[in-house]
Design an enzyme around this catalytic site. Structure first.
Site, PDB file in Angstrom:
ATOM      1  N   GLN A  11      47.695  27.287  42.694  1.00 41.94           N
ATOM      2  CA  GLN A  11      47.651  26.147  41.778  1.00 41.94           C
ATOM      3  C   GLN A  11      48.171  24.887  42.477  1.00 41.94           C
ATOM      4  O   GLN A  11      49.247  24.906  43.084  1.00 41.94           O
ATOM      5  CB  GLN A  11      48.490  26.453  40.519  1.00 41.94           C
ATOM      6  CG  GLN A  11      48.395  25.411  39.437  1.00 41.94           C
ATOM      7  CD  GLN A  11      47.006  25.295  38.805  1.00 41.94           C
ATOM      8  OE1 GLN A  11      46.239  26.264  38.771  1.00 41.94           O
ATOM      9  NE2 GLN A  11      46.662  24.127  38.318  1.00 41.94           N
TER      10      GLN A  11
ATOM     11  N   ASP B 198      38.620  29.092  44.650  1.00 40.80           N
ATOM     12  CA  ASP B 198      38.508  27.639  44.458  1.00 40.80           C
ATOM     13  C   ASP B 198      37.469  27.021  45.392  1.00 40.80           C
ATOM     14  O   ASP B 198      37.070  25.869  45.192  1.00 40.80           O
ATOM     15  CB  ASP B 198      39.855  26.967  44.760  1.00 40.80           C
ATOM     16  CG  ASP B 198      40.688  26.707  43.519  1.00 40.80           C
ATOM     17  OD1 ASP B 198      40.095  26.404  42.469  1.00 40.80           O
ATOM     18  OD2 ASP B 198      41.918  26.798  43.617  1.00 40.80           O
TER      19      ASP B 198
ATOM     20  N   LYS C 156      44.630  30.382  32.422  1.00 39.58           N
ATOM     21  CA  LYS C 156      43.765  31.134  33.334  1.00 39.58           C
ATOM     22  C   LYS C 156      44.044  32.625  33.179  1.00 39.58           C
ATOM     23  O   LYS C 156      43.123  33.445  33.096  1.00 39.58           O
ATOM     24  CB  LYS C 156      44.023  30.694  34.788  1.00 39.58           C
ATOM     25  CG  LYS C 156      43.434  29.335  35.111  1.00 39.58           C
ATOM     26  CD  LYS C 156      43.903  28.757  36.441  1.00 39.58           C
ATOM     27  CE  LYS C 156      43.329  27.341  36.619  1.00 39.58           C
ATOM     28  NZ  LYS C 156      43.831  26.633  37.784  1.00 39.58           N
TER      29      LYS C 156
HETATM   30  N1  GUN Z   1      45.011  21.834  39.879  1.00 37.09           N
HETATM   31  C1  GUN Z   1      44.220  21.081  39.105  1.00 37.09           C
HETATM   32  N2  GUN Z   1      42.947  21.511  39.186  1.00 37.09           N
HETATM   33  C2  GUN Z   1      42.938  22.570  40.026  1.00 37.09           C
HETATM   34  C3  GUN Z   1      41.924  23.442  40.503  1.00 37.09           C
HETATM   35  O1  GUN Z   1      40.736  23.339  40.169  1.00 37.09           O
HETATM   36  N3  GUN Z   1      42.327  24.410  41.352  1.00 37.09           N
HETATM   37  C4  GUN Z   1      43.617  24.534  41.749  1.00 37.09           C
HETATM   38  N4  GUN Z   1      43.916  25.505  42.588  1.00 37.09           N
HETATM   39  N5  GUN Z   1      44.578  23.744  41.320  1.00 37.09           N
HETATM   40  C5  GUN Z   1      44.239  22.770  40.462  1.00 37.09           C
END
Ligand code: GUN
Length: 284
Positions: free
Chosen positions: A97, A120, A53
């Site tokens: 995360q 998110d 990311k």
């Molecule tokens: N862990 C796995 N997928 C995601 C996601 O889309 N967002 C977040 N914050 N954590 C994750």
């Protein structure tokens, strides 16, 4: 002829569009979109995801902060970091995360993110807006929005389609259900607890599988000509990644199908970047 849905190609195109928007924001408004990613502990998958990311954000010309905490960090320390980024005008997007260590209160942390920086879309205010199909701008789950982008790339219309989603997660399945309903699809939510699950999978024009079980779905469970979206990523004992759908088997009957890897996965990060720029534009 089966189309293998090319998530890498569509994600690349989306990233190019995002880069153009970043350049324009910088040139015309002097704004550099900024994202802060909070990582707690050293879960290997989370370490890789957050690194990707950060790299992608930097490649597209955004500001990117990766805030790492040890796995025994206190709730108060993470909350303090969230409050800090809520008040930082150079940060437009905040992501925690997941999964988090058990001692942390995930709900309290997600709710602490300012809704206008909740990239998110997991904050209850944004979930509620999506559920109610409210007008206006608000962030939604990046994986779900990424799946909608894939569907729009391969299907003329979603309205009227029968969709079955296997899975009930807040990360993907529930927000995707709302996005699809809001586009006039008929959505059936099932899970591994569902009696006679094949009845629902066989009736689906679009089958989305987010069950977390390797190679769960075989061709005799899928309608001929269906579009099959595999959200699963399972690492096998031989280190190979496989989805929740038996790809080689199901591709014999599906019209469109996502591979793993290279299907839904690349769309999550590309959509996260897209939505970071959305937030910077909406809240400038
Ligand atoms: N862990 C796995 N997928 C995601 C996601 O889309 N967002 C977040 N914050 N954590 C994750």
């Amino acid at each position: 002829m089966t189309n293998v849905i090319n998530g890498r190609k569509i994600a690349k195109q989306l990233n190019q569009e995002t880069k153009t928007r970043v350049d324009k924001l910088k040139k015309e408004k002097g704004i550099i979109p900024g994202i802060a990613v909070i990582l707690v502990g050293d879960n290997p998958a989370s370490v890789i995801y957050t690194r990707n990311k950060q790299r992608t954000a930097e490649k597209l010309g955004m500001k990117s902060i990766l805030k790492k905490f040890p796995k025994d960090v206190s709730q108060a320390e993470v909350l303090q970091a969230i409050h800090h980024y809520n008040n930082d005008p150079t940060i437009h997007a905040i992501l925690i995360q997941l999964p988090l260590p058990k001692h942390l209160n995930q709900t309290e942390l997600i709710e602490a993110i300012a809704p206008e920086k909740d990239v998110d879309g997991f904050n209850s205010k944004n979930v509620g807006k999506l559920y109610n199909n409210e007008d206006g701008h608000y962030p939604v789950s990046c994986t779900s929005r990424g799946i909608m982008t894939l569907l729009h790339s391969y299907l003329d219309k979603i309205e009227g389609k029968n969709v079955t989603i296997i899975g009930r997660s807040i990360l993907v399945s529930r927000p995707l259900q709302s996005l699809l309903i809001n586009e006039n699809a008929t959505v059936t939510m099932v899970s591994l607890h569902t009696d006679n699950i094949d009845y629902y999978t066989k009736h689906a024009d679009i089958l989305v599988v987010a069950a977390g079980k390797p190679n769960l779905i075989k061709k005799d469970q899928v309608k001929a000509g269906a579009t099959v979206i595999d959200v699963g990523i399972n690492r096998m004992a031989n280190h190979h990644l496989v989805g929740d759908v038996d790809f080689d088997d199901v591709k014999e009957v599906a019209e469109n199908i996502t591979p793993v890897p290279g299907g839904v996965g690349p769309m999550t990060i590309a959509t996260l970047m897209q939505q970071t720029v959305d937030l910077a534009e909406w809240n400038k």
